[in-house]
Write a protein that holds these residues in place. Sequence first.
Motif, PDB file in Angstrom:
ATOM      1  N   SER A 169       4.686  73.930   7.386  1.00 36.67           N
ATOM      2  CA  SER A 169       3.406  73.210   7.521  1.00 36.67           C
ATOM      3  C   SER A 169       3.620  71.748   7.195  1.00 36.67           C
ATOM      4  O   SER A 169       4.362  71.393   6.267  1.00 36.67           O
ATOM      5  N   TYR A 207      -4.286  71.048  11.786  1.00 29.20           N
ATOM      6  CA  TYR A 207      -3.249  71.505  10.870  1.00 29.20           C
ATOM      7  C   TYR A 207      -1.967  71.780  11.669  1.00 29.20           C
ATOM      8  O   TYR A 207      -1.941  72.661  12.544  1.00 29.20           O
ATOM      9  N   SER A 233      -6.896  73.744  15.196  1.00 24.20           N
ATOM     10  CA  SER A 233      -8.008  72.830  14.905  1.00 24.20           C
ATOM     11  C   SER A 233      -9.059  73.499  14.030  1.00 24.20           C
ATOM     12  O   SER A 233      -9.142  74.721  13.961  1.00 24.20           O
ATOM     13  N   GLU A 234      -9.858  72.660  13.361  1.00 24.34           N
ATOM     14  CA  GLU A 234     -10.875  73.135  12.409  1.00 24.34           C
ATOM     15  C   GLU A 234     -12.168  72.352  12.614  1.00 24.34           C
ATOM     16  O   GLU A 234     -12.153  71.136  12.820  1.00 24.34           O
ATOM     17  N   ASN A 271     -10.562  68.478  12.261  1.00 24.23           N
ATOM     18  CA  ASN A 271      -9.336  68.433  11.469  1.00 24.23           C
ATOM     19  C   ASN A 271      -8.273  69.258  12.202  1.00 24.23           C
ATOM     20  O   ASN A 271      -8.594  70.256  12.873  1.00 24.23           O
ATOM     21  N   SER A 291     -15.731  76.536   7.140  1.00 21.18           N
ATOM     22  CA  SER A 291     -14.661  76.087   8.042  1.00 21.18           C
ATOM     23  C   SER A 291     -14.421  77.142   9.102  1.00 21.18           C
ATOM     24  O   SER A 291     -14.215  78.327   8.793  1.00 21.18           O
ATOM     25  N   THR A 346      -0.681  66.947   6.721  1.00 25.16           N
ATOM     26  CA  THR A 346      -1.636  66.050   7.363  1.00 25.16           C
ATOM     27  C   THR A 346      -2.681  66.879   8.066  1.00 25.16           C
ATOM     28  O   THR A 346      -2.416  68.036   8.445  1.00 25.16           O
ATOM     29  N   ASP A 347      -3.886  66.333   8.233  1.00 21.08           N
ATOM     30  CA  ASP A 347      -4.914  66.981   9.035  1.00 21.08           C
ATOM     31  C   ASP A 347      -5.437  66.023  10.105  1.00 21.08           C
ATOM     32  O   ASP A 347      -6.537  66.193  10.621  1.00 21.08           O
ATOM     33  N   GLU A 348      -4.630  64.975  10.424  1.00 20.86           N
ATOM     34  CA  GLU A 348      -5.025  63.980  11.411  1.00 20.86           C
ATOM     35  C   GLU A 348      -4.750  64.502  12.820  1.00 20.86           C
ATOM     36  O   GLU A 348      -3.902  65.395  13.036  1.00 20.86           O
ATOM     37  N   TYR A 358     -11.993  77.947  12.515  1.00 16.06           N
ATOM     38  CA  TYR A 358     -10.706  77.555  13.087  1.00 16.06           C
ATOM     39  C   TYR A 358     -10.606  78.048  14.524  1.00 16.06           C
ATOM     40  O   TYR A 358     -11.178  79.091  14.910  1.00 16.06           O
TER      41      TYR A 358
END
Length: 819
Positions: free
Chosen positions: A688, A681, A708-709, A679, A721, A691-693, A723
């Motif tokens: 912000s 961010y 990134s996650e 994912n 999670s 979306t997390d695409e 990061y």
Amino acid sequence: MAIQQAGNCFAGPETDNIQNPRDAADLWHFSGPENHKKHAQAWFESIVNSNFLSSSQPQAAANMLQVTFACRAKNQFNLSIAGRSGQYYWISSDGNNKTDGTIVGQSGKTYYARVKDGIGNSAFAPPFIVPNDIGTPSVVANSTTFCVGSQVTLTANGGGNNFVWSNGQTGKSITVKQSGAYSVRINDGNGCESPTSAAVQITQTEPGPGPALTSSTKVICPGSAATLSAPAGKNYVWSTGETGTSISVKTAGSYTAKEKDPTTGCESLNSSALVLTMGTLPTAPTITTSDKIKDICPGTEVTLAASNGINYRWNTSQDNTATLTVKQGGSYTAQSIDNDGCVSLASNAIVVSYSPKPDKPNIAASGAVAFCDGKNVTLTASQGNSYVWSNQSDSRAITVSESGEFTVYTVNANGCRSDASDKVVVTVHPLPAKPTVVAQGPTAICSGAAVTLASSVTAASYQWSNGASGATIQTTQAGTYSVTVKDAFGCGSASSDPVTVTVNPRPEKPRITVVGSTTFCEDKSVTLQAVSSEAAVVWNTGETGQSLIISKAGSFSVQAKNTFNCLSATSDAVTTSVRPLPAAPTITASGALEFCEGGTVTLTSNNNSLKHTWIGTSDAGNRVTVQQSGNYTAQVTDNIGCTSPVSNVLTVKVNPLPTEPTITKVGTYKLQAGGTGKNFYWKRGTDSLTTDEAVIKATATGTYSVRSELVYTLSSGRTLSCYSAKNSTLNFVLDPLSQDISIYPNPSTNGRVTLETLKGLKNVTVRLFTPTGHPILEKKIGSLDDTQTIEIQDNSGLLILVIDADGFHTSRRIMVNSL
């Protein structure tokens, strides 16, 4: 003028028709022309000189008024006076007086009525008593069900005598012959009717099916009868007039029955008819035999055969066979039975006779019939003509030397044999088996030890070579031993083969040396060594090595063993003691055991007094902080050096962070994040993005950053999670002249151009023209949210691209080189 009322009554012109009863409170007034005065004067004069009748003739009394009434409601009636008009006066016995033409009268009250016409004449009605309410009748039935052809009587209960039934009949009681609901009402004769009674349902019972009849036969043979039967447990009436579950008939005919209900008397439909016919007697059979029938031996079978019939019945009660086998003397006959079951007269008789059987013989034995193997006995039969023994011998006496059951019978001169004699059982006891001496242990024994010798055969008595008489003997002496046995019948065996017993010497007593301390920790040991001139030893633990490693408390000794396997006396004992280990510590975690790279967790032991040894880290305290994956345990050591068992295991799992992401521009408006993340961010400046695409569309100028996650699923089912450690950035400038759409490559070298939109377009039409306006392509696209490739064939050079959509229009020049 006014005249007081008087007790007499007159009627005539210009009078008030004064009649009784009168209201004492009312004054009756004359009114009208002079005639009233004249009559008043005449009345006066009649009082004075009795000249009234000559001056004024009284007229006949006027007709009485008639009160009519009609029902109104429960206990109420409408009262009126027919045929008169004028002023109405109603006087009630309860003082409720009325002046209406029609009034409501109450049941049980008395009403007085008067009508005064326009010139003062009054007419009276006789007193009228309003009738009482007649109530609601009820219906009583002598039965609510009835049979076909029967009837039910219904009786009405209630006041009055005029009863009207729902079927139109009248009277207090009626009879009905049909099913239905019946009710009644009362008419009191004055035009009033009661409410209708509750209905009574009358039901006609329909006849059930006729019973299923059975007959013992369909054909009645001469001199016999047939039994007709209906199902048990019910009442029946037969077409013969008889009753009961079954009847007996002797004549042909058609028979039926009905079921009759004992409670209601109703009958069912007729049953199906049983039709019976009369049969005839068949011809008597003839019986013959080919066997001898006179002076035959007992038990010999004679076969008799019947003919001239279909089925047969013998006087022995045997049926349905044409032949009869007999074994007894007597006179035998048969009867023929035809297919209707009719039986003929008896056949001719055949007489069978038997000669007497010889007497049963006896057997005499010359001695005992039970003896040991190798002996015999003679069996002799009593006197007879000839003899047959069970062993097929035919002499009067036989000699027996084997076990068995023996019988004999005799045969007389007619060839008839007697019954077999009582059996004589001869038992020949076998000699006991030759025993074997069984040594219950080695026959080479050590000095001071004993060996037990036993007979292999179980017997009643024993005789050993050393004079002993038991089943076993125990000996400590060297020598040769044998045994013989006898069974319960006194039969003796052969002597066993001899067994030799040897006695060997014992070795000297050994001693023990200790290597180490006899007091040690629970997880340690001590070594004991045996000192002996013999090569073999045996410890009291059962082990046989020269050295013995001991890891428990106890008392330990050893014996030496020589080449004869003889053990020495036991050595002096060595005693060991064991120190207990400290209890295994319990370790716990102060946080999650699974975390992201860079995190830590503190592990703590519940023992804070002893020295610790951690597996997985070199720390010695009761608390450690770890940041690497692994299985962690701890042990503690007390002040005498004993170390505990290992604690429980805590498994730490450190999950790696995603790599630092990269940002790549992959079109006019699109930015793509790369790296190991799942994912992403995004931010534009400090804002912000929602979306997390991995791929986004840059809709404005600015500095774009991404983090990134990675998401891990823990064993508990929760998620973790992690990061990336750093963010990546990219400066993006939005072309203000792009008009929210980009067309590339321009020029195109392969006949393909890509349309990329900044914002989504709906109902898109793409058209392509030559510079002179000639259309060469048109394409419809329902929705253009990202990119769309257009292929241009057979056209090169400068072209005009026109794009139309909902709320959007643009045109662009493009250069195309088609392949």
